[in-house]
Design an enzyme around this catalytic site. Structure first.
Site, PDB file in Angstrom:
ATOM      1  N   LYS A   1     -24.997 -28.674 -72.971  1.00 13.65           N
ATOM      2  CA  LYS A   1     -24.398 -27.649 -73.430  1.00 13.65           C
ATOM      3  C   LYS A   1     -23.451 -26.883 -72.398  1.00 13.65           C
ATOM      4  CE  LYS A   1     -25.215 -24.948 -70.773  1.00 13.65           C
ATOM      5  NZ  LYS A   1     -25.008 -24.544 -69.284  1.00 13.65           N
ATOM      6  N   TYR A  52     -27.302 -19.388 -73.690  1.00  8.45           N
ATOM      7  CA  TYR A  52     -28.845 -19.319 -73.770  1.00  8.45           C
ATOM      8  C   TYR A  52     -29.356 -18.092 -74.641  1.00  8.45           C
ATOM      9  CZ  TYR A  52     -29.095 -23.369 -70.708  1.00  8.45           C
ATOM     10  OH  TYR A  52     -29.152 -24.690 -70.159  1.00  8.45           O
TER      11      TYR A  52
HETATM   12  P1  NAD Z   1     -21.242 -30.953 -61.666  1.00  3.36           P
HETATM   13  O1  NAD Z   1     -19.824 -30.306 -61.259  1.00  3.36           O
HETATM   14  O2  NAD Z   1     -22.402 -30.943 -60.781  1.00  3.36           O
HETATM   15  O3  NAD Z   1     -21.036 -32.481 -62.256  1.00  3.36           O
HETATM   16  C1  NAD Z   1     -19.991 -32.881 -63.070  1.00  3.36           C
HETATM   17  C2  NAD Z   1     -19.826 -34.234 -62.894  1.00  3.36           C
HETATM   18  O4  NAD Z   1     -18.610 -34.682 -63.762  1.00  3.36           O
HETATM   19  C3  NAD Z   1     -19.405 -34.563 -61.327  1.00  3.36           C
HETATM   20  O5  NAD Z   1     -20.173 -36.002 -61.220  1.00  3.36           O
HETATM   21  C4  NAD Z   1     -18.092 -34.809 -61.400  1.00  3.36           C
HETATM   22  O6  NAD Z   1     -17.593 -35.821 -60.546  1.00  3.36           O
HETATM   23  C5  NAD Z   1     -17.800 -35.122 -62.872  1.00  3.36           C
HETATM   24  N1  NAD Z   1     -16.273 -35.027 -63.370  1.00  3.36           N
HETATM   25  C6  NAD Z   1     -15.665 -35.980 -64.218  1.00  3.36           C
HETATM   26  N2  NAD Z   1     -14.407 -35.641 -64.455  1.00  3.36           N
HETATM   27  C7  NAD Z   1     -14.322 -34.589 -63.583  1.00  3.36           C
HETATM   28  C8  NAD Z   1     -13.441 -33.452 -63.739  1.00  3.36           C
HETATM   29  N3  NAD Z   1     -11.952 -33.585 -64.214  1.00  3.36           N
HETATM   30  N4  NAD Z   1     -13.479 -32.447 -62.998  1.00  3.36           N
HETATM   31  C9  NAD Z   1     -14.809 -32.156 -62.433  1.00  3.36           C
HETATM   32  N5  NAD Z   1     -15.758 -32.937 -62.511  1.00  3.36           N
HETATM   33  C10 NAD Z   1     -15.581 -34.072 -63.243  1.00  3.36           C
HETATM   34  O7  NAD Z   1     -21.624 -29.969 -63.058  1.00  3.36           O
HETATM   35  P2  NAD Z   1     -23.091 -29.912 -63.564  1.00  3.36           P
HETATM   36  O8  NAD Z   1     -23.700 -28.552 -63.046  1.00  3.36           O
HETATM   37  O9  NAD Z   1     -23.913 -31.013 -63.435  1.00  3.36           O
HETATM   38  O10 NAD Z   1     -22.778 -29.571 -65.187  1.00  3.36           O
HETATM   39  C11 NAD Z   1     -22.486 -30.554 -65.890  1.00  3.36           C
HETATM   40  C12 NAD Z   1     -22.610 -30.089 -67.415  1.00  3.36           C
HETATM   41  O11 NAD Z   1     -24.050 -30.001 -67.565  1.00  3.36           O
HETATM   42  C13 NAD Z   1     -21.957 -29.030 -67.946  1.00  3.36           C
HETATM   43  O12 NAD Z   1     -21.568 -29.154 -69.314  1.00  3.36           O
HETATM   44  C14 NAD Z   1     -22.924 -27.815 -67.897  1.00  3.36           C
HETATM   45  O13 NAD Z   1     -22.821 -26.772 -68.562  1.00  3.36           O
HETATM   46  C15 NAD Z   1     -24.142 -28.777 -68.097  1.00  3.36           C
HETATM   47  N6  NAD Z   1     -25.424 -28.200 -67.337  1.00  3.36           N
HETATM   48  C16 NAD Z   1     -26.719 -28.003 -68.246  1.00  3.36           C
HETATM   49  C17 NAD Z   1     -27.600 -27.333 -67.782  1.00  3.36           C
HETATM   50  C18 NAD Z   1     -28.974 -27.483 -68.498  1.00  3.36           C
HETATM   51  O14 NAD Z   1     -29.977 -26.695 -68.040  1.00  3.36           O
HETATM   52  N7  NAD Z   1     -29.103 -27.702 -69.862  1.00  3.36           N
HETATM   53  C19 NAD Z   1     -27.743 -27.103 -66.257  1.00  3.36           C
HETATM   54  C20 NAD Z   1     -26.660 -27.264 -65.400  1.00  3.36           C
HETATM   55  C21 NAD Z   1     -25.414 -27.800 -66.143  1.00  3.36           C
END
Ligand code: NAD
Length: 372
Positions: free
Chosen positions: A138, A225
């Site tokens: 999401k 949410y």
């Molecule tokens: P994060 O920044 O920790 O991870 C993102 C990943 O994408 C990293 O490994 C990064 O290296 C990679 N990546 C690839 N191309 C990139 C770019 N151009 N710029 C930045 N990063 C890049 O982020 P996250 O918190 O893990 O979030 C990732 C996804 O998960 C989002 O869509 C977020 O909304 C979702 N999320 C969902 C929940 C949930 O409870 N369902 C919780 C947190 C995050």
């Protein structure tokens, strides 16, 4: 595919039949405690190995029906670390460049996309073209139009598309949904659902602060949410929205996306939902007022542990691994080649983006917007 009987799982939990909501995903998760499923597992490749991917990885490890089978990453050091830590064969490791060759890999069933929001669409299209089912985090994409294209691409490719809505499988939320949709306290008139974290210690370079990658601020990451919970408690789609951007208290961080936003959703029954998604302060609650009582969760929309209360007293369902429950809620459909229920499919993500698009439009214009 063999499943544990409903009565069996309740007995193992030590709950009376009447005391439980008995929801399929929770059933699947609870069944995991006794390793009864020995069939083929759903083989998942995680795409984007950041913070949330690590929670999904733990969920996969705790799941009954899934296994982590592959990874897609832009960082060779992460590839090496995940390979050795989680026993992933080299043939199941992909970069963002060679990802499309996953087409030929028969040992991956589904790609689970945990990339920044703006990349969800492109990787969904690529995964679908490669013949893989998709679970996308999401918010599903940046706009409703993007969601429609993702749904169409998956349909064309004959693969299924699910959105990573962990709260759809969480027992306290299933109770909210039941109390609202079954009108246990009469019709719900007013919902307040808000989620926020004071984000002062984030790097100004974090993608969550970049419009091109996040699509927006807390509305995209947290507000989804609030929108979701109001929709599944009422069982209705909003017909109009008004919205206001909040003050900027962290100007060095919030240059491109909103720091906070408040909105009101108007539903066909006359119910109103008022919400704030914010990076200015901490808030995490859901409250519904119905004609003959109320029900609430506080904490309510985060990872929990949730605390529930209604006008009849407290309710607290067991704390579960939300990611395990989610993947085990999705997997049986993909393993059995059966269509996913609409409320966990891409269609659900599209409905949310329809509302998020409307909230931004209303906040920018200052007008109450009618939703198509
Ligand atoms: P994060 O920044 O920790 O991870 C993102 C990943 O994408 C990293 O490994 C990064 O290296 C990679 N990546 C690839 N191309 C990139 C770019 N151009 N710029 C930045 N990063 C890049 O982020 P996250 O918190 O893990 O979030 C990732 C996804 O998960 C989002 O869509 C977020 O909304 C979702 N999320 C969902 C929940 C949930 O409870 N369902 C919780 C947190 C995050």
């Amino acid at each position: 595919m063999k499943k544990v009987s409903r009565r069996g799982f309740v007995e193992r939990l030590g709950l009376g039949l009447g005391a439980s909501l008995l929801v399929p995903a929770f059933e699947a998760y609870a069944a995991k405690k006794a390793p009864l499923y020995a069939g083929k597992k759903l083989r998942v490749a995680l795409c984007g190995l950041g913070r949330y991917a690590n929670l999904v990885r733990e969920g996969l490890a705790a799941s009954q029906y899934c296994q982590l089978a592959g990874i897609v990453t832009g960082t060779p050091a992460k590839a090496a670390q995940w390979r050795s830590a989680y026993g992933i064969p080299e043939k199941n490791v992909y970069s963002y460049q060679n990802f499309d060759t996953i087409l030929a890999n028969k040992s991956i069933d589904v790609v689970y996309i945990t990339l920044p929001n703006a990349l969800h669409k492109a990787f969904t299209l690529r995964a679908a073209k490669a013949g893989k089912h998709v679970i996308v985090e999401k918010p599903m994409a940046l706009t409703e139009q993007d969601c429609q294209q993702m749904i169409a691409a998956c349909q064309r490719a004959g693969v299924q598309l699910a959105v990573g809505y962990r709260l759809h499988y969480e027992p306290n939320h299933l109770e909210l949904k039941r109390l609202g949709q079954e009108k246990v306290f009469g019709p719900v008139r007013l919902i307040e659902a808000s989620l926020g974290y004071r984000l002062a210690d984030i790097s100004p370079e974090d993608w969550h602060l970049k419009k091109a990658l996040a699509g927006g601020g807390p509305l995209m990451n947290l507000g989804v949410y609030c929108v979701q919970s109001s929709r599944y408690v009422l069982g209705e789609e909003p017909v109009a929205v008004s919205a206001q951007f909040g003050p900027v208290t962290l100007p060095d961080l919030f240059k491109e996306v909103e720091e906070s936003i408040t909105w009101q959703l108007y539903f066909p029954s006359g119910a109103l939902c008022t919400s704030t998604a914010t990076a200015t302060c901490n808030i995490d609650r859901f409250f519904a007022s119905a004609d003959n009582g109320f029900f609430e969760l506080s904490p309510g929309l985060s990872y929990g542990p949730f605390k529930g209360r209604s006008s009849q007293g407290a309710f607290n369902f067991p704390v579960i691994n939300q990611q395990a429950a989610q993947v085990d809620g999705i997997a049986p459909f993909l393993l059995d080649n059966k269509p996913l229920p609409a409320h966990i499919s891409g269609e659900e993500g599209r409905k949310d983006l329809r509302v998020l698009d409307g909230i931004y439009q209303a906040a920018r214009s200052g007008e109450k917007i009618t939703l198509r």
